[in-house]
Write an enzyme that holds these catalytic residues in place. Structure first.
Site, PDB file in Angstrom:
ATOM      1  N   TYR A 169       0.844  -1.192   0.000  1.00 43.25           N
ATOM      2  CA  TYR A 169       0.000   0.000   0.000  1.00 43.25           C
ATOM      3  C   TYR A 169       0.879   1.243   0.000  1.00 43.25           C
ATOM      4  O   TYR A 169       1.790   1.370   0.831  1.00 43.25           O
ATOM      5  CB  TYR A 169      -0.919   0.025   1.229  1.00 43.25           C
ATOM      6  CG  TYR A 169      -1.961  -1.064   1.239  1.00 43.25           C
ATOM      7  CD1 TYR A 169      -3.187  -0.884   0.602  1.00 43.25           C
ATOM      8  CD2 TYR A 169      -1.706  -2.284   1.851  1.00 43.25           C
ATOM      9  CE1 TYR A 169      -4.148  -1.892   0.596  1.00 43.25           C
ATOM     10  CE2 TYR A 169      -2.655  -3.300   1.855  1.00 43.25           C
ATOM     11  CZ  TYR A 169      -3.872  -3.103   1.221  1.00 43.25           C
ATOM     12  OH  TYR A 169      -4.813  -4.103   1.210  1.00 43.25           O
ATOM     13  N   SER A 170       0.603   2.164  -0.920  1.00 43.59           N
ATOM     14  CA  SER A 170       1.346   3.420  -0.955  1.00 43.59           C
ATOM     15  C   SER A 170       1.046   4.226   0.309  1.00 43.59           C
ATOM     16  O   SER A 170      -0.097   4.285   0.765  1.00 43.59           O
ATOM     17  CB  SER A 170       0.957   4.246  -2.187  1.00 43.59           C
ATOM     18  OG  SER A 170       1.307   3.568  -3.373  1.00 43.59           O
ATOM     19  N   CYS A 351      -0.201   6.820 -10.550  1.00 43.00           N
ATOM     20  CA  CYS A 351      -0.474   5.854  -9.494  1.00 43.00           C
ATOM     21  C   CYS A 351      -1.966   5.542  -9.483  1.00 43.00           C
ATOM     22  O   CYS A 351      -2.791   6.451  -9.488  1.00 43.00           O
ATOM     23  CB  CYS A 351      -0.033   6.395  -8.134  1.00 43.00           C
ATOM     24  SG  CYS A 351      -0.064   5.158  -6.814  1.00 43.00           S
ATOM     25  N   GLU A 391       3.549   3.642 -11.055  1.00 44.80           N
ATOM     26  CA  GLU A 391       3.235   2.624 -10.052  1.00 44.80           C
ATOM     27  C   GLU A 391       1.739   2.327 -10.138  1.00 44.80           C
ATOM     28  O   GLU A 391       0.919   2.929  -9.437  1.00 44.80           O
ATOM     29  CB  GLU A 391       3.606   3.124  -8.649  1.00 44.80           C
ATOM     30  CG  GLU A 391       3.604   2.046  -7.590  1.00 44.80           C
ATOM     31  CD  GLU A 391       4.168   2.534  -6.268  1.00 44.80           C
ATOM     32  OE1 GLU A 391       3.416   3.194  -5.514  1.00 44.80           O
ATOM     33  OE2 GLU A 391       5.353   2.281  -5.999  1.00 44.80           O
ATOM     34  N   TYR A 393      -1.552  -0.702 -10.959  1.00 46.23           N
ATOM     35  CA  TYR A 393      -1.928  -2.092 -10.664  1.00 46.23           C
ATOM     36  C   TYR A 393      -3.205  -2.450 -11.412  1.00 46.23           C
ATOM     37  O   TYR A 393      -3.916  -1.577 -11.899  1.00 46.23           O
ATOM     38  CB  TYR A 393      -2.126  -2.265  -9.154  1.00 46.23           C
ATOM     39  CG  TYR A 393      -2.873  -1.129  -8.492  1.00 46.23           C
ATOM     40  CD1 TYR A 393      -4.259  -1.091  -8.482  1.00 46.23           C
ATOM     41  CD2 TYR A 393      -2.162  -0.061  -7.897  1.00 46.23           C
ATOM     42  CE1 TYR A 393      -4.925  -0.032  -7.877  1.00 46.23           C
ATOM     43  CE2 TYR A 393      -2.831   0.994  -7.292  1.00 46.23           C
ATOM     44  CZ  TYR A 393      -4.209   0.999  -7.289  1.00 46.23           C
ATOM     45  OH  TYR A 393      -4.886   2.045  -6.699  1.00 46.23           O
TER      46      TYR A 393
END
Length: 393
Positions: A169-170, A351, A391, A393
């Site tokens: 988790y960022s 992100c 970054e 996902y």
């Protein structure tokens, strides 16, 4: 006079029960020491004034009213942290990234942190639930803005019977944490659920193990953490004039919150010299799904020349073709300016959901062609200079 002596003695006595910094550089303890002192002083003074002040006393004859004295102390209480320069977790020089902590704690020996708070941060009409989760690491798990923590949820994977694996988790707070003591970390987590068309309800068997574990946590619960990890999303702080173009969908906002706290909210070395433009793009479904909007509006009001904000609300806005406004559509509205800023040394960050990337790269490719440039070469150039940070996902 006797009453005043008792009051001053009470104030002096407070100092004996407060923790003292072990050394002059222990600024986090010093901050807490000052705040507690001011708060207790306010309480004692308020109680003293409520009992009545002798008219012939020095305090009673003061030009400063009783109310203004209390108000002044309360104002000092809330402003103390902002007055203290946030620099006790800085590198030397502050922009030197050679000491960035990486993988301090690993899967086999994770750090045990404790949950401080869990708060829902979206409105009732948001598509799903997103929570702000603060945890206490006691200053033993430092990190930099742009890094991630790993969380190992309890239990086993029903598919293989092995312990659950780590989820990344960022981090959504600066290295000082939201309380600016250097001992806490904030995560921004969306509860992952699966809607079953047959059940016409969420299927609990297919819910996200870690996100639900975090969103259901309570203060005091223990968490197994790994990391911090990653250097891809770090800020290039050596150049105080660098433009930062930040593109996010949903909880991809997390690293940018840490950036903007460091730049505009806390009194950090980089924030004090920053002269560039921080430009935030956030894509969510609707207004109720906006994340940390109050933070952005406050920064926008205080730093209109250094901060820009653009939202893409897919269920409330339309793009130039009349379709839903997705993040790539909003970024495309400024394609020429973004391309120029990138060519002038800006750094661009992505992100969130990887689905935004094709539309954005296609948009920049079109601009590149209009300028008679080969997009692949231009992207390679930006990557080589470290200007392209992804970054997703």
């Amino acid at each position: 006079l006797g009453t005043e002596v008792r009051f001053l003695s009470a104030i002096a006595g407070l100092r004996t029960v407060l923790p003292r910094p072990k050394r002059a550089s222990d600024d986090s303890t010093l901050v807490r020491h000052r705040i507690i002192m001011i708060a207790l002083t306010t309480a004692v003074l308020t109680g003293y004034l409520q009992t009545g002040v002798p008219a012939n006393s020095r305090l009673g004859s003061s030009r400063v009213s009783h109310a203004s004295m209390v108000a002044g102390l309360e104002k000092k209480f809330w402003e103390t942290e902002k007055e203290i320069k946030q620099d006790f977790l800085e590198a030397n020089p502050y922009w030197d990234q050679s000491t960035v902590p990486v993988n301090t704690y690993k899967n086999k020996s994770p750090f045990i942190a404790k949950v401080v708070s869990v708060k829902r941060i979206v409105g009732p009409e948001a598509t799903g639930e997103t929570c702000d989760i603060v945890m206490d690491h006691g200053g033993k798990m430092p990190y930099w803005e742009g890094q991630s923590y790993g969380v190992i949820p309890p239990g086993t994977n029903p598919k293989n019977g092995k312990p659950n694996t780590v989820r990344l988790y960022s981090i959504a707070s600066s290295r000082y944490g939201d309380d600016m003591t250097g001992t806490t970390t904030t995560l921004c987590v969306r509860r992952a659920t699966y809607w079953c068309p047959e059940l016409k309800a969420d299927d609990p068997a297919k819910k996200g193990v870690c996100s639900n574990y975090l969103c259901d946590a309570s203060p005091g619960d223990e968490l197994k953490l790994t990391g911090p990890s990653g250097k891809v999303m770090l800020i290039p702080e050596k150049d105080p004039s660098v433009d930062l173009i930040m593109v996010a969908t949903g909880t991809g906002i997390a690293p940018y919150r840490s950036f903007l706290k460091r730049l505009f909210v806390e009194k950090t070395p980089f924030g004090e010299v920053y002269k560039g433009l921080a430009w935030l793009f956030l894509g969510v479904a609707n207004t109720d799904a906006l994340l940390y909007d109050a933070d952005w509006q406050s920064i926008l009001e205080s730093y209109p020349d250094n901060f820009r904000l653009d939202y893409a609300l897919s269920r409330e806005q339309t793009n130039k073709d009349g379709g839903k406004m997705y993040i790539q559509d909003k970024v495309a509205e400024y394609s020429d300016e973004i391309f120029t800023r990138m060519d002038n040394g800006a750094h661009m960050y992505f992100c969130g959901l990887k689905g935004m990337m094709p539309g954005i790269t296609k948009m920049l490719e079109s601009v590149s062609e209009e300028k008679g440039l080969v997009w692949e070469d231009k992207l390679k150039e930006w990557k080589k200079k470290g200007q392209w940070h992804v970054e997703v996902y």
